[in-house]
Enzyme design. Structure first.
Site, PDB file in Angstrom:
ATOM      1  N   SER A  81     -98.281 -16.743   0.099  1.00  0.00           N
ATOM      2  CA  SER A  81     -98.462 -17.648  -0.926  1.00  0.00           C
ATOM      3  C   SER A  81    -100.286 -18.192  -0.588  1.00  0.00           C
ATOM      4  CB  SER A  81     -97.404 -18.772  -1.276  1.00  0.00           C
ATOM      5  OG  SER A  81     -96.672 -18.879  -0.141  1.00  0.00           O
ATOM      6  N   GLU A 115    -111.003 -16.363  -9.737  1.00  0.00           N
ATOM      7  CA  GLU A 115    -109.865 -15.607 -10.736  1.00  0.00           C
ATOM      8  C   GLU A 115    -108.872 -16.653 -11.184  1.00  0.00           C
ATOM      9  OE1 GLU A 115    -107.906 -12.621  -8.511  1.00  0.00           O
ATOM     10  OE2 GLU A 115    -110.010 -11.892  -7.494  1.00  0.00           O
ATOM     11  N   LYS A 117    -105.599 -18.252 -11.960  1.00  0.00           N
ATOM     12  CA  LYS A 117    -104.302 -18.306 -11.165  1.00  0.00           C
ATOM     13  C   LYS A 117    -103.185 -18.037 -12.145  1.00  0.00           C
ATOM     14  CE  LYS A 117    -101.362 -20.001  -7.508  1.00  0.00           C
ATOM     15  NZ  LYS A 117    -100.214 -20.025  -8.281  1.00  0.00           N
ATOM     16  N   ARG A 138     -91.879  -9.960  -4.805  1.00  0.00           N
ATOM     17  CA  ARG A 138     -92.162 -10.555  -3.461  1.00  0.00           C
ATOM     18  C   ARG A 138     -91.180 -10.818  -2.410  1.00  0.00           C
ATOM     19  NH1 ARG A 138     -93.149 -15.978  -1.893  1.00  0.00           N
ATOM     20  NH2 ARG A 138     -94.603 -16.069  -0.450  1.00  0.00           N
ATOM     21  N   CYS A 403     -75.775 -43.746   8.055  1.00  0.00           N
ATOM     22  CA  CYS A 403     -75.103 -43.968   9.258  1.00  0.00           C
ATOM     23  C   CYS A 403     -75.076 -45.472   9.815  1.00  0.00           C
ATOM     24  CB  CYS A 403     -75.325 -43.025  10.413  1.00  0.00           C
ATOM     25  SG  CYS A 403     -77.014 -43.425  10.994  1.00  0.00           S
TER      26      CYS A 403
HETATM   27  S1  IVH Z   1    -104.223 -13.721  -4.583  1.00  0.00           S
HETATM   28  C1  IVH Z   1    -102.362 -13.739  -0.093  1.00  0.00           C
HETATM   29  N1  IVH Z   1    -104.988 -13.905  -7.007  1.00  0.00           N
HETATM   30  O1  IVH Z   1    -100.286 -16.925  -6.632  1.00  0.00           O
HETATM   31  C2  IVH Z   1    -102.094 -14.253  -1.379  1.00  0.00           C
HETATM   32  N2  IVH Z   1    -102.799 -14.680  -6.307  1.00  0.00           N
HETATM   33  O2  IVH Z   1     -99.166 -19.323  -4.915  1.00  0.00           O
HETATM   34  C3  IVH Z   1    -102.802 -13.480  -2.530  1.00  0.00           C
HETATM   35  N3  IVH Z   1    -101.382 -15.642  -8.230  1.00  0.00           N
HETATM   36  O3  IVH Z   1     -97.988 -15.160  -4.947  1.00  0.00           O
HETATM   37  C4  IVH Z   1    -102.941 -13.954  -3.842  1.00  0.00           C
HETATM   38  N4  IVH Z   1    -102.930 -15.092  -9.859  1.00  0.00           N
HETATM   39  O4  IVH Z   1     -98.248 -14.382  -7.256  1.00  0.00           O
HETATM   40  C5  IVH Z   1    -103.875 -14.041  -5.964  1.00  0.00           C
HETATM   41  N5  IVH Z   1    -105.544 -14.110  -9.250  1.00  0.00           N
HETATM   42  C6  IVH Z   1    -104.846 -14.218  -8.449  1.00  0.00           C
HETATM   43  C7  IVH Z   1    -103.505 -14.928  -8.745  1.00  0.00           C
HETATM   44  C8  IVH Z   1    -102.451 -15.057  -7.680  1.00  0.00           C
HETATM   45  C9  IVH Z   1    -101.483 -15.529  -9.628  1.00  0.00           C
HETATM   46  C10 IVH Z   1    -100.107 -16.043  -7.591  1.00  0.00           C
HETATM   47  C11 IVH Z   1     -99.467 -14.776  -6.734  1.00  0.00           C
HETATM   48  C12 IVH Z   1     -99.147 -15.588  -5.593  1.00  0.00           C
HETATM   49  C13 IVH Z   1     -99.147 -16.951  -5.903  1.00  0.00           C
HETATM   50  C14 IVH Z   1     -99.681 -17.691  -4.730  1.00  0.00           C
END
Ligand code: IVH
Length: 672
Positions: A81, A115, A117, A138, A403
């Site tokens: 994550s 990018e 999220k 995952r 307790c």
């Molecule tokens: S990079 C090593 N890029 O966010 C982790 N994650 O909280 C690399 N997510 O589990 C993740 N958009 O499912 C990355 N542009 C993006 C993303 C992204 C959504 C999600 C992904 C990850 C979660 C982490």
């Protein structure tokens, strides 16, 4: 849709009946999709309506998850994550950590790639010779579920790559549902993310195909970094090969650029046809990403800057005390349920006694509550003008409500202040609430990770006197469990095998699972590296000289040492620890089995100019070697950094016949 409480009750009865058939006779009475739909409608009703306390809710029923449907497959590299940032200070801190690790000047600003999220469900796609071969969810990050067939139904996932037929390629990205498509099915799911998740987890991929899912590709694994030099080039490569990549990605040069980008995207957020909950900032260059590497749960090379929280007004009905695993007493406001950004909130943390006083919070007050991402909602402020005449001050308990032990605030020698957090002084299994929380921690995803054994099951089993200590989990009376509501033959079989499976675990997971205060996943790893095997670890109870050696380890400070001492001085903790060591199959700490430094030890003195000590240590360990903190005859190499090496140490090393490496020789040795 469920229309009334009566309708809810009738449908819930039906669900319980179906459930019995599913588990007891292993012959479902309705098909999976209908079952899931019914369950989801009930859950939505429960979330939207406040049901009276004695009404048993679907979300409370134990052992309710359908049996496992997908096979478990190990990810080529873990799916992690992201660490979160909530304010500009967190971003500066991210830059600082990156610069420290790479030993760059404090104000260096490495190029980042931004990018959006995407708020969906992550998936890992594996392409063999250019063709889609396998897709995984995952899962727990290390193992995922094989959901290839369901992912196959998504048109945005290319079945054959346009340009490349590279032998092995792993692509990571996010499965999501468009807001406009979600509207059409919103009666079945609470939000788009749940819809995507529910659809992906369908047993029959024909059901997945009925819901239009989309996919944004956002990355790969270290093993495929050789394809391109940067994240931005890699995303172009993905686009050229037929993937959808998010169009709002951008190169970021410095923090001002970053803050502007964050605001720009936040302004666009409501107009987008998909949910985003922040921006991910990644170090653009792949070689630097690789050098930075990963912590246990998140990479050092990326951070998620979450969008600001959503807020709502509500009134405090009562204040209750919650007791955590480490004995911390947290006051929680029970508020009139209020919908904040699509989620019904009925509890909000007040943190501690000082905060209640500082914010002047009373029972009956109207308060502003904020909710940000997965973080527990909290009370920000009181609307003083709305205070009713019968408002009531909250008196913080002097004794643990569970307790009866005295409540204590610790004195911090460094800050010369008392801690803000009040703790139950029993500090252990003697306190019922702490014991329950300890068991919950023991079975949690990051620890033993027992499928189908959630927090609710712990509470239920505690209530029925089935468990008092973590070890009791391995001695359950399954005949009794089978008779419980929500359990049947099949679910008991599943539980039994999940518990059996969880018995084999790594040394670091074990150390983490016993729940010693201040010993999180990273520290558990440091300790596992030090002790190497359970046999050595066991000695901690008797050999007190360990603490001196431990305090010399990088990352282990005074609070960890004190906490370890306290833990192992406690008779019950010792008993639990020894019992678990007998029951569990704990594997030795795995040092790299291949690598050029197998069985070799290093010591560093003086600063290196091109990397930090942490990175140098990581390199040695990745190659199977070990870094020692003190000089001994056993040492193989001492690396003398250009900045202020300790000459005394080097001379002594020479006397011992240890090989002394200059900084330059060190870089040559590791091909840096
Ligand atoms: S990079 C090593 N890029 O966010 C982790 N994650 O909280 C690399 N997510 O589990 C993740 N958009 O499912 C990355 N542009 C993006 C993303 C992204 C959504 C999600 C992904 C990850 C979660 C982490």
């Amino acid at each position: 849709m469920i229309k009334s409480l009566k309708d809810y009750k009738n449908k819930k009865k039906k669900l319980i009946e179906y459930n019995k058939f599913y588990y007891d006779q292993n012959s479902p009475k309705i098909d999976d999709a209908k079952y899931d739909l019914l369950k989801k409608q009930l859950l939505i009703y429960e979330e939207k309506n406040k049901l009276s306390g004695h009404e048993k809710k679907v979300s409370d029923l134990v052992g309710f998850e359908p049996s496992k449907k997908f096979s478990r497959v190990k990810h080529k590299e873990s799916m992690l994550s992201l660490d979160n940032a909530f304010e500009e200070g967190d971003i500066i801190n991210f830059y600082k950590k990156v610069n420290n690790y790479l030993n760059l000047k404090e104000h260096t600003r490495l190029e980042l790639f931004a990018e959006p999220k995407i708020d969906g469900i992550s998936a890992s796609l594996y392409y063999k010779n250019g063709e889609f071969y396998q897709g995984l969810s995952r899962g727990d990050g290390v193992h995922g579920e094989d959901i290839t067939e369901n992912l196959y139904t998504i048109s945005e996932i290319p079945k054959k790559l346009k340009l490349t037929n590279i032998q092995q390629l792993t692509i990571r990205g996010e499965v999501y549902i468009k807001k406009s498509d979600f509207k059409k099915i919103s009666d079945k799911f609470a939000n788009p993310r749940n819809a995507a998740s529910g659809s992906l987890r369908q047993k029959d991929s024909n059901n997945t195909a009925k819901i239009p899912l989309c996919f944004f590709a956002y990355g790969t694994i270290f093993g495929n970094h050789d394809i391109k030099n940067t994240q931005s080039e890699f995303l172009d490569f993905l686009k050229d090969n037929g993937f959808s990549v998010n169009p709002f990605s951008k190169i970021i040069k410095n923090e001002n650029d970053l803050y502007k980008n964050y605001k720009d995207i936040e302004n666009k957020r409501s107009k987008l046809d998909y949910d985003i909950d922040g921006i991910v900032y990644k170090i653009n260059k792949f070689d630097l990403q690789k050098r930075l590497g990963n912590l246990t749960n998140s990479p050092r090379w990326a951070i998620a800057y979450k969008f600001s929280s959503e807020k709502g007004l509500s009134t405090i009905k009562n204040i209750e005390i919650q007791i955590g695993r480490t004995g911390a007493l947290t006051p929680v406001a029970k508020i009139q349920p209020v919908n904040i950004g699509g989620v019904v909130v009925s509890n909000a943390t007040l943190h501690n006694e000082d905060e209640i006083i500082r914010k002047d919070i009373r029972i009956g007050d109207t308060v502003l509550v904020q909710r940000a991402g997965d973080v527990i909602p909290n009370v920000i402020s009181v609307e003083r003008k709305k205070r009713p005449i019968n408002s009531k001050a909250f008196i913080f308990p002097k004794k643990c409500p569970s307790c009866g032990s005295k409540v204590k605030k610790e004195y911090n020698e460094n800050s010369k202040k008392f801690d803000a957090v009040a703790r139950c002084s029993s500090e252990g299994f003697e306190c019922e609430k702490i014991a329950i929380e300890k068991i919950k921690h023991f079975i949690s995803k990051e620890a033993l990770n027992i499928d189908g054994f959630g927090k609710k099951v712990v509470e239920k089993f505690w209530e029925l006197n089935f468990i008092r200590y973590p070890q009791d989990i391995f001695n359950l009376d399954y005949e009794k469990i089978e008779k419980l509501e929500g359990f049947g033959q099949q679910s008991v079989e599943n539980l039994k095998s999940a518990i059996k499976r969880s018995q084999a675990l790594s040394l670091e997971k074990f150390i983490f699972s016993i729940g010693i205060r201040h010993i999180g996943q990273e520290n558990a790893k440091i300790l596992a590296k030090f002790f190497k095997s359970k046999k050595n670890l066991k000695k901690i109870i008797k050999v007190h000289s360990f603490y001196k050696e431990l305090s010399e380890l990088d990352g282990i400070g005074e609070s960890q040492i004190n906490s370890l001492k306290n833990f192992f001085e406690n008779k019950t903790n010792k008993m639990v620890f020894e019992k678990l060591i007998l029951i569990l199959e704990i594997s030795d700490f795995k040092i790299a089995e291949k690598g050029k430094f197998i069985n070799q030890t290093f010591m560093f003195t003086g600063g290196l100019s091109k990397m930090s000590r942490s990175e140098a240590k990581q390199i040695v360990e990745n190659e199977g070697g070990k870094v020692l903190g003190t000089l001994s005859k056993k040492l193989n190499f001492i690396v003398s950094g250009d900045a202020k090496p300790t000459i005394k140490k080097i001379n002594q090393a020479k006397e011992f016949g240890i090989r002394v490496l200059t900084e330059k020789e060190w870089y040559k040795l590791i091909n840096f």
